[in-house]
Design a protein around this motif. Structure first.
Motif, PDB file in Angstrom:
ATOM      1  N   ILE A  69       0.838  -1.208   0.000  1.00 12.86           N
ATOM      2  CA  ILE A  69       0.000   0.000   0.000  1.00 12.86           C
ATOM      3  C   ILE A  69       0.872   1.256   0.000  1.00 12.86           C
ATOM      4  O   ILE A  69       0.530   2.255  -0.603  1.00 12.86           O
ATOM      5  N   TRP A  70       2.010   1.188   0.649  1.00 13.64           N
ATOM      6  CA  TRP A  70       2.894   2.352   0.789  1.00 13.64           C
ATOM      7  C   TRP A  70       4.039   2.337  -0.225  1.00 13.64           C
ATOM      8  O   TRP A  70       5.071   2.967  -0.027  1.00 13.64           O
ATOM      9  N   VAL A  71       3.847   1.674  -1.353  1.00 10.93           N
ATOM     10  CA  VAL A  71       4.885   1.470  -2.354  1.00 10.93           C
ATOM     11  C   VAL A  71       5.598   2.763  -2.735  1.00 10.93           C
ATOM     12  O   VAL A  71       6.819   2.775  -2.907  1.00 10.93           O
ATOM     13  N   ALA A  72       4.898   3.852  -2.858  1.00  7.40           N
ATOM     14  CA  ALA A  72       5.516   5.110  -3.301  1.00  7.40           C
ATOM     15  C   ALA A  72       6.529   5.646  -2.288  1.00  7.40           C
ATOM     16  O   ALA A  72       7.442   6.383  -2.662  1.00  7.40           O
ATOM     17  N   ARG A  73       6.393   5.285  -1.036  1.00  6.59           N
ATOM     18  CA  ARG A  73       7.334   5.761  -0.012  1.00  6.59           C
ATOM     19  C   ARG A  73       8.701   5.097  -0.114  1.00  6.59           C
ATOM     20  O   ARG A  73       9.665   5.578   0.466  1.00  6.59           O
ATOM     21  N   PHE A  74       8.785   3.992  -0.810  1.00  6.72           N
ATOM     22  CA  PHE A  74      10.022   3.230  -0.858  1.00  6.72           C
ATOM     23  C   PHE A  74      10.957   3.657  -1.975  1.00  6.72           C
ATOM     24  O   PHE A  74      12.069   3.143  -2.086  1.00  6.72           O
ATOM     25  N   TYR A  75      10.508   4.620  -2.804  1.00  4.38           N
ATOM     26  CA  TYR A  75      11.291   5.035  -3.964  1.00  4.38           C
ATOM     27  C   TYR A  75      11.283   6.549  -4.096  1.00  4.38           C
ATOM     28  O   TYR A  75      10.292   7.191  -3.777  1.00  4.38           O
ATOM     29  N   PRO A  76      12.368   7.103  -4.618  1.00  2.00           N
ATOM     30  CA  PRO A  76      12.397   8.553  -4.854  1.00  2.00           C
ATOM     31  C   PRO A  76      11.452   8.918  -6.002  1.00  2.00           C
ATOM     32  O   PRO A  76      11.073   8.063  -6.809  1.00  2.00           O
ATOM     33  N   PRO A  77      11.067  10.195  -6.088  1.00  2.00           N
ATOM     34  CA  PRO A  77      10.089  10.644  -7.105  1.00  2.00           C
ATOM     35  C   PRO A  77      10.477  10.321  -8.546  1.00  2.00           C
ATOM     36  O   PRO A  77       9.609  10.147  -9.394  1.00  2.00           O
ATOM     37  N   GLU A  78      11.752  10.239  -8.837  1.00  3.70           N
ATOM     38  CA  GLU A  78      12.150   9.975 -10.228  1.00  3.70           C
ATOM     39  C   GLU A  78      11.888   8.535 -10.664  1.00  3.70           C
ATOM     40  O   GLU A  78      11.918   8.223 -11.857  1.00  3.70           O
ATOM     41  N   VAL A  79      11.623   7.629  -9.725  1.00  3.16           N
ATOM     42  CA  VAL A  79      11.262   6.251 -10.085  1.00  3.16           C
ATOM     43  C   VAL A  79       9.774   6.249 -10.396  1.00  3.16           C
ATOM     44  O   VAL A  79       8.945   6.510  -9.532  1.00  3.16           O
ATOM     45  N   GLU A  80       9.443   5.966 -11.663  1.00  2.00           N
ATOM     46  CA  GLU A  80       8.059   6.090 -12.117  1.00  2.00           C
ATOM     47  C   GLU A  80       7.292   4.781 -12.169  1.00  2.00           C
ATOM     48  O   GLU A  80       6.068   4.782 -12.219  1.00  2.00           O
ATOM     49  N   LYS A  81       7.992   3.652 -12.202  1.00  4.19           N
ATOM     50  CA  LYS A  81       7.303   2.368 -12.143  1.00  4.19           C
ATOM     51  C   LYS A  81       8.221   1.320 -11.547  1.00  4.19           C
ATOM     52  O   LYS A  81       9.446   1.457 -11.602  1.00  4.19           O
ATOM     53  N   ILE A  82       7.603   0.301 -10.953  1.00  5.24           N
ATOM     54  CA  ILE A  82       8.365  -0.792 -10.339  1.00  5.24           C
ATOM     55  C   ILE A  82       7.609  -2.098 -10.558  1.00  5.24           C
ATOM     56  O   ILE A  82       6.407  -2.094 -10.827  1.00  5.24           O
ATOM     57  N   ILE A  83       8.322  -3.194 -10.432  1.00  4.89           N
ATOM     58  CA  ILE A  83       7.695  -4.511 -10.437  1.00  4.89           C
ATOM     59  C   ILE A  83       7.703  -5.028  -9.008  1.00  4.89           C
ATOM     60  O   ILE A  83       8.737  -4.995  -8.333  1.00  4.89           O
ATOM     61  N   TYR A  84       6.546  -5.488  -8.556  1.00  2.00           N
ATOM     62  CA  TYR A  84       6.431  -6.142  -7.248  1.00  2.00           C
ATOM     63  C   TYR A  84       6.363  -7.653  -7.486  1.00  2.00           C
ATOM     64  O   TYR A  84       5.648  -8.127  -8.373  1.00  2.00           O
ATOM     65  N   LEU A  85       7.109  -8.401  -6.659  1.00  6.87           N
ATOM     66  CA  LEU A  85       7.072  -9.864  -6.708  1.00  6.87           C
ATOM     67  C   LEU A  85       6.848 -10.425  -5.315  1.00  6.87           C
ATOM     68  O   LEU A  85       7.465  -9.965  -4.343  1.00  6.87           O
ATOM     69  N   ASP A  86       5.988 -11.432  -5.213  1.00  9.32           N
ATOM     70  CA  ASP A  86       5.853 -12.164  -3.960  1.00  9.32           C
ATOM     71  C   ASP A  86       7.157 -12.901  -3.684  1.00  9.32           C
ATOM     72  O   ASP A  86       7.955 -13.153  -4.593  1.00  9.32           O
ATOM     73  N   SER A  87       7.340 -13.291  -2.444  1.00  9.19           N
ATOM     74  CA  SER A  87       8.588 -13.928  -2.018  1.00  9.19           C
ATOM     75  C   SER A  87       8.591 -15.434  -2.190  1.00  9.19           C
ATOM     76  O   SER A  87       9.541 -16.091  -1.774  1.00  9.19           O
ATOM     77  N   ASP A  88       7.552 -15.989  -2.787  1.00  6.94           N
ATOM     78  CA  ASP A  88       7.498 -17.450  -2.910  1.00  6.94           C
ATOM     79  C   ASP A  88       7.307 -17.899  -4.355  1.00  6.94           C
ATOM     80  O   ASP A  88       6.614 -18.863  -4.634  1.00  6.94           O
ATOM     81  N   LEU A  89       7.947 -17.201  -5.275  1.00  9.96           N
ATOM     82  CA  LEU A  89       7.835 -17.510  -6.701  1.00  9.96           C
ATOM     83  C   LEU A  89       9.112 -18.156  -7.214  1.00  9.96           C
ATOM     84  O   LEU A  89      10.181 -17.995  -6.627  1.00  9.96           O
ATOM     85  N   VAL A  90       8.986 -18.837  -8.322  1.00  9.09           N
ATOM     86  CA  VAL A  90      10.141 -19.244  -9.114  1.00  9.09           C
ATOM     87  C   VAL A  90       9.935 -18.597 -10.475  1.00  9.09           C
ATOM     88  O   VAL A  90       8.917 -18.819 -11.120  1.00  9.09           O
TER      89      VAL A  90
END
Length: 171
Positions: A91-112
């Motif tokens: 939910i707080w994804v935007a807080r984890f990156y500076p403003p110049e980062v415009e998109k990110i990929i999120y991955l669960d921790s249990d994938l291959v």
């Protein structure tokens, strides 16, 4: 090599070993990519952090690793759940990156990861908040009491449009 792709994992200490498998499978199957990996947790990993860094050491030319211990904002009370509370940190994804980062990929921790995430990264988002794969035929929308037309999607692999997320005040 392309620009480093920002990846986000939200992981509690109990899933660090699984997350290491996910990250290694990603790096082994994306030979033309480089990645800035951010791991957000509510509890420090302790000695598991050193083990994770040792596991990823051979990939240091194509992957960086940043671990953030995140405290919930004042007044936020997450629901009691059978799932680790760290799943809500997206939910707080935007807080984890500076403003110049415009998109990110999120991955669960249990994938291959078996495919090339660079192809996913190249997906155009337009002004959409995120991209995810729908689960055809799922009726989970009923359990969640959301309109049928919203459907249900796999939240384990998502791409967030941080520009739109921030612009719309999502958080």
């Amino acid at each position: 090599m392309t620009q480093a792709i920002p990846l986000l994992f939200c992981c509690d200490p109990g899933f660090v070993q699984h997350m290491a498998v996910t990250i290694v499978s990603l790096l082994e199957n994306c030979p033309d990519g480089s990645f800035d990996i951010t791991v957000v947790t509510r509890k420090p990993f302790g000695n598991l952090e050193a083990r994770l860094r040792r596991t990823l050491a051979r990939y240091r030319t194509v992957a960086s690793l940043r671990i953030l211990v995140f405290s919930l904002p004042e007044g936020v009370d997450l629901p009691k759940s059978e799932w680790p509370l760290d799943i809500y940190l997206r939910i707080w994804v935007a807080r984890f990156y500076p403003p110049e980062v415009e998109k990110i990929i999120y991955l669960d921790s249990d994938l291959v990861i078996l495919g090339n995430m660079v192809e996913v990264w190249n997906t155009e988002l337009g002004s959409n908040l995120l991209a995810a794969v729908p689960i055809p035929g799922s009726n989970r929308w009923k359990l969640l009491e959301t309109p049928k037309e919203y459907g249900y999607f796999n939240s384990g692999v998502m791409m967030f449009n941080l520009r739109s997320w921030r612009h719309r005040g999502c958080e």
